[in-house]
Write a protein that holds these residues in place. Structure first.
Motif, PDB file in Angstrom:
ATOM      1  N   TYR A  82      41.074  37.393  44.320  1.00  0.00           N
ATOM      2  CA  TYR A  82      41.414  38.446  43.800  1.00  0.00           C
ATOM      3  C   TYR A  82      41.183  39.099  42.239  1.00  0.00           C
ATOM      4  O   TYR A  82      41.563  40.667  42.504  1.00  0.00           O
TER       5      TYR A  82
ATOM      6  N   TYR B 131      43.245  48.516  46.937  1.00  0.00           N
ATOM      7  CA  TYR B 131      43.210  46.872  47.734  1.00  0.00           C
ATOM      8  C   TYR B 131      44.248  46.019  47.637  1.00  0.00           C
ATOM      9  O   TYR B 131      44.349  44.981  47.938  1.00  0.00           O
TER      10      TYR B 131
ATOM     11  N   LEU C 161      47.202  43.506  47.253  1.00  0.00           N
ATOM     12  CA  LEU C 161      46.244  41.816  48.069  1.00  0.00           C
ATOM     13  C   LEU C 161      48.192  40.902  47.215  1.00  0.00           C
ATOM     14  O   LEU C 161      48.422  39.981  47.185  1.00  0.00           O
TER      15      LEU C 161
END
Length: 117
Positions: free
Chosen positions: A31, A74, A78
């Motif tokens: 991520y 996004y 997360l």
């Protein structure tokens, strides 16, 4: 209002500082790496849009900025769900990305209207 060129650059820097605080692990790294790429791409592509060779080129480059900003949002979302720390900073960065996105979408719409006009 702060110059958008500086604002998008600051967004990338702020994301970098946030990412530097997240522990290294296989899961987080996926991520973090994506956020680093997309957030830095926002400013880089915005700068490129300012050198567009035509209105169509300008719009196409802004569309990339739109996509990269949404992608950054996004990955911030997360991280908000899985990281559990730096929540306030994550929310601030998400809010900044949302404001940048709104500006970019408005710019695309204006450029399209002017192109037709």
């Amino acid at each position: 209002m702060k110059d958008l060129k500086l604002r998008t650059k600051q967004f990338a820097v702020d994301c970098w500082f946030l990412c530097s605080k997240i522990p290294h692990s296989r899961e987080y790294n996926a991520y973090v790496n994506q956020l680093l790429r997309s957030s830095s791409s926002v400013g880089a592509n915005y700068r490129a849009s300012q050198r567009g060779k035509s209105t169509a080129d300008f719009i196409n480059k802004l569309k990339i900025v739109e996509e990269e900003t949404d992608e950054s949002m996004y990955f911030l979302e997360l991280l908000m769900e899985v990281y559990g720390k730096e929540t306030e900073k994550l929310k601030l960065l998400h809010s900044e990305a949302s404001e940048i996105l709104a500006i970019i979408v408005a710019s695309i719409n204006t450029a399209r209207r002017n192109q037709k006009g």
